[in-house]
Design a protein around this motif. Structure first.
Motif, PDB file in Angstrom:
ATOM      1  N   GLU A  58       1.643   4.552  12.386  1.00  0.00           N
ATOM      2  CA  GLU A  58       2.474   4.253  11.218  1.00  0.00           C
ATOM      3  C   GLU A  58       1.606   3.835  10.030  1.00  0.00           C
ATOM      4  OE1 GLU A  58       6.617   2.754  13.301  1.00  0.00           O
ATOM      5  OE2 GLU A  58       5.000   1.304  13.006  1.00  0.00           O
ATOM      6  N   LYS A  59       0.586   3.034  10.290  1.00  0.00           N
ATOM      7  CA  LYS A  59      -0.309   2.610   9.210  1.00  0.00           C
ATOM      8  C   LYS A  59      -1.018   3.802   8.589  1.00  0.00           C
ATOM      9  CE  LYS A  59      -1.162  -1.967  11.128  1.00  0.00           C
ATOM     10  NZ  LYS A  59      -2.103  -2.849  11.810  1.00  0.00           N
ATOM     11  N   VAL A  60      -1.484   4.709   9.415  1.00  0.00           N
ATOM     12  CA  VAL A  60      -2.180   5.899   8.910  1.00  0.00           C
ATOM     13  C   VAL A  60      -1.230   6.761   8.083  1.00  0.00           C
ATOM     14  CG1 VAL A  60      -3.296   8.064   9.600  1.00  0.00           C
ATOM     15  CG2 VAL A  60      -3.907   5.917  10.741  1.00  0.00           C
ATOM     16  N   LEU A  61      -0.004   6.963   8.562  1.00  0.00           N
ATOM     17  CA  LEU A  61       0.963   7.790   7.836  1.00  0.00           C
ATOM     18  C   LEU A  61       1.342   7.185   6.489  1.00  0.00           C
ATOM     19  CD1 LEU A  61       3.246   8.871  10.797  1.00  0.00           C
ATOM     20  CD2 LEU A  61       1.704  10.332   9.476  1.00  0.00           C
ATOM     21  N   LEU A  62       1.303   5.870   6.366  1.00  0.00           N
ATOM     22  CA  LEU A  62       1.675   5.214   5.112  1.00  0.00           C
ATOM     23  C   LEU A  62       0.652   5.415   3.999  1.00  0.00           C
ATOM     24  CD1 LEU A  62       3.177   1.913   6.496  1.00  0.00           C
ATOM     25  CD2 LEU A  62       4.383   3.733   5.284  1.00  0.00           C
ATOM     26  N   VAL A  63      -0.539   5.870   4.349  1.00  0.00           N
ATOM     27  CA  VAL A  63      -1.566   6.097   3.341  1.00  0.00           C
ATOM     28  C   VAL A  63      -1.368   7.441   2.639  1.00  0.00           C
ATOM     29  CG1 VAL A  63      -4.060   6.268   2.949  1.00  0.00           C
ATOM     30  CG2 VAL A  63      -3.175   4.656   4.608  1.00  0.00           C
ATOM     31  N   GLY A  64      -0.528   8.299   3.181  1.00  0.00           N
ATOM     32  CA  GLY A  64      -0.282   9.608   2.592  1.00  0.00           C
ATOM     33  C   GLY A  64       0.495   9.532   1.300  1.00  0.00           C
ATOM     34  N   ASP A  65       0.915  10.679   0.822  1.00  0.00           N
ATOM     35  CA  ASP A  65       1.689  10.712  -0.411  1.00  0.00           C
ATOM     36  C   ASP A  65       3.002  11.455  -0.199  1.00  0.00           C
ATOM     37  OD1 ASP A  65       0.731  13.275  -0.153  1.00  0.00           O
ATOM     38  OD2 ASP A  65       0.131  13.471  -2.233  1.00  0.00           O
ATOM     39  N   GLN A  66       3.915  11.250  -1.084  1.00  0.00           N
ATOM     40  CA  GLN A  66       5.225  11.890  -1.144  1.00  0.00           C
ATOM     41  C   GLN A  66       6.123  11.535   0.031  1.00  0.00           C
ATOM     42  OE1 GLN A  66       5.166  15.961  -2.209  1.00  0.00           O
ATOM     43  NE2 GLN A  66       3.647  15.687  -3.786  1.00  0.00           N
ATOM     44  N   THR A  67       6.183  12.334   1.065  1.00  0.00           N
ATOM     45  CA  THR A  67       7.153  12.135   2.140  1.00  0.00           C
ATOM     46  C   THR A  67       6.593  11.222   3.224  1.00  0.00           C
ATOM     47  OG1 THR A  67       8.050  14.316   1.734  1.00  0.00           O
ATOM     48  CG2 THR A  67       8.600  13.306   3.831  1.00  0.00           C
ATOM     49  N   GLN A  68       7.350  10.177   3.527  1.00  0.00           N
ATOM     50  CA  GLN A  68       6.962   9.256   4.583  1.00  0.00           C
ATOM     51  C   GLN A  68       7.990   9.332   5.703  1.00  0.00           C
ATOM     52  OE1 GLN A  68       4.063   7.691   4.469  1.00  0.00           O
ATOM     53  NE2 GLN A  68       3.737   8.582   2.473  1.00  0.00           N
ATOM     54  N   PRO A  69       7.520   9.291   6.946  1.00  0.00           N
ATOM     55  CA  PRO A  69       8.458   9.339   8.075  1.00  0.00           C
ATOM     56  C   PRO A  69       9.173   8.004   8.250  1.00  0.00           C
ATOM     57  CG  PRO A  69       6.249   8.950   8.864  1.00  0.00           C
ATOM     58  CD  PRO A  69       6.139   9.166   7.366  1.00  0.00           C
ATOM     59  N   GLU A  70      10.154   8.008   9.106  1.00  0.00           N
ATOM     60  CA  GLU A  70      10.842   6.768   9.463  1.00  0.00           C
ATOM     61  C   GLU A  70       9.828   5.777  10.033  1.00  0.00           C
ATOM     62  OE1 GLU A  70      14.461   5.383  12.416  1.00  0.00           O
ATOM     63  OE2 GLU A  70      13.525   7.327  12.702  1.00  0.00           O
ATOM     64  N   ILE A  71      10.018   4.501   9.755  1.00  0.00           N
ATOM     65  CA  ILE A  71       9.144   3.455  10.287  1.00  0.00           C
ATOM     66  C   ILE A  71      10.018   2.519  11.117  1.00  0.00           C
ATOM     67  CG2 ILE A  71       7.465   1.651   9.733  1.00  0.00           C
ATOM     68  CD1 ILE A  71       7.158   3.039   6.991  1.00  0.00           C
ATOM     69  N   PRO A  72      10.239   2.880  12.379  1.00  0.00           N
ATOM     70  CA  PRO A  72      11.151   2.105  13.226  1.00  0.00           C
ATOM     71  C   PRO A  72      10.728   0.650  13.423  1.00  0.00           C
ATOM     72  CG  PRO A  72      10.511   4.168  14.299  1.00  0.00           C
ATOM     73  CD  PRO A  72       9.680   4.023  13.060  1.00  0.00           C
ATOM     74  N   SER A  73       9.436   0.393  13.443  1.00  0.00           N
ATOM     75  CA  SER A  73       8.981  -0.980  13.693  1.00  0.00           C
ATOM     76  C   SER A  73       9.347  -1.935  12.559  1.00  0.00           C
ATOM     77  CB  SER A  73       7.471  -1.001  13.929  1.00  0.00           C
ATOM     78  OG  SER A  73       6.797  -0.489  12.799  1.00  0.00           O
ATOM     79  N   LEU A  74       9.685  -1.383  11.378  1.00  0.00           N
ATOM     80  CA  LEU A  74      10.122  -2.209  10.252  1.00  0.00           C
ATOM     81  C   LEU A  74      11.566  -1.918   9.849  1.00  0.00           C
ATOM     82  CD1 LEU A  74       6.965  -2.078   7.948  1.00  0.00           C
ATOM     83  CD2 LEU A  74       7.618  -3.849   9.582  1.00  0.00           C
ATOM     84  N   GLY A  75      12.213  -1.009  10.566  1.00  0.00           N
ATOM     85  CA  GLY A  75      13.599  -0.682  10.270  1.00  0.00           C
ATOM     86  C   GLY A  75      13.786   0.121   8.994  1.00  0.00           C
ATOM     87  N   LEU A  76      12.764   0.871   8.590  1.00  0.00           N
ATOM     88  CA  LEU A  76      12.832   1.653   7.351  1.00  0.00           C
ATOM     89  C   LEU A  76      13.083   3.126   7.652  1.00  0.00           C
ATOM     90  CD1 LEU A  76       9.800   0.063   5.485  1.00  0.00           C
ATOM     91  CD2 LEU A  76      12.229  -0.440   5.177  1.00  0.00           C
ATOM     92  N   PRO A  77      14.012   3.746   6.920  1.00  0.00           N
ATOM     93  CA  PRO A  77      14.271   5.173   7.110  1.00  0.00           C
ATOM     94  C   PRO A  77      13.164   6.001   6.453  1.00  0.00           C
ATOM     95  CG  PRO A  77      15.580   4.363   5.301  1.00  0.00           C
ATOM     96  CD  PRO A  77      14.873   3.164   5.894  1.00  0.00           C
ATOM     97  N   ALA A  78      13.137   7.287   6.754  1.00  0.00           N
ATOM     98  CA  ALA A  78      12.194   8.196   6.087  1.00  0.00           C
ATOM     99  C   ALA A  78      12.515   8.206   4.595  1.00  0.00           C
ATOM    100  CB  ALA A  78      12.324   9.594   6.671  1.00  0.00           C
ATOM    101  N   TYR A  79      11.506   8.433   3.773  1.00  0.00           N
ATOM    102  CA  TYR A  79      11.724   8.447   2.332  1.00  0.00           C
ATOM    103  C   TYR A  79      10.717   9.355   1.639  1.00  0.00           C
ATOM    104  CZ  TYR A  79       7.878   5.041   2.344  1.00  0.00           C
ATOM    105  OH  TYR A  79       6.685   4.411   2.539  1.00  0.00           O
ATOM    106  N   THR A  80      11.002   9.660   0.399  1.00  0.00           N
ATOM    107  CA  THR A  80      10.106  10.460  -0.426  1.00  0.00           C
ATOM    108  C   THR A  80       9.862   9.693  -1.718  1.00  0.00           C
ATOM    109  OG1 THR A  80      11.012  12.482   0.490  1.00  0.00           O
ATOM    110  CG2 THR A  80       9.775  12.702  -1.535  1.00  0.00           C
ATOM    111  N   TRP A  81       8.769   8.953  -1.754  1.00  0.00           N
ATOM    112  CA  TRP A  81       8.365   8.209  -2.939  1.00  0.00           C
ATOM    113  C   TRP A  81       6.923   8.565  -3.226  1.00  0.00           C
ATOM    114  CZ3 TRP A  81      10.064   2.836  -0.810  1.00  0.00           C
ATOM    115  CH2 TRP A  81      11.442   2.742  -0.846  1.00  0.00           C
TER     116      TRP A  81
END
Length: 89
Positions: A58-81
């Protein structure tokens, strides 16, 4: 990564649970008792709790850009920011 965690904490404390774009996991039963949801806890402890909950993937995926997958460990849905941080801030 710490900046991301602080951003989530700040937005989670001001967003209504009914907003379809931004969801506050602290208003759900699954995370209501989480340290990162408790505003009486110092911000450094809350951020550390969030970082401790994230898996390495999850930490590695958060460093990307645009589309982020769901982050179940924090209760966050997938998003595009646009949160790209792979080249620095």
């Amino acid at each position: 990564m710490k900046f991301f965690a602080i951003s989530v904490l700040l937005s989670a404390s001001t967003v209504a649970a009914t907003d379809p774009w931004l969801q506050n996991p602290c208003l759900t039963d699954a995370f209501a008792d989480a340290v990162f949801c408790d505003p009486s806890v110092p911000i450094d402890n809350r951020v550390q709790d969030m970082l401790d909950r994230l898996t390495w993937d999850e930490k590695v995926l958060l460093v990307g850009d645009q589309t982020q997958p769901e982050i179940p460990s924090l209760g966050l849905p997938a998003y595009t920011w646009w949160n790209e941080a792979s080249t620095g801030v």
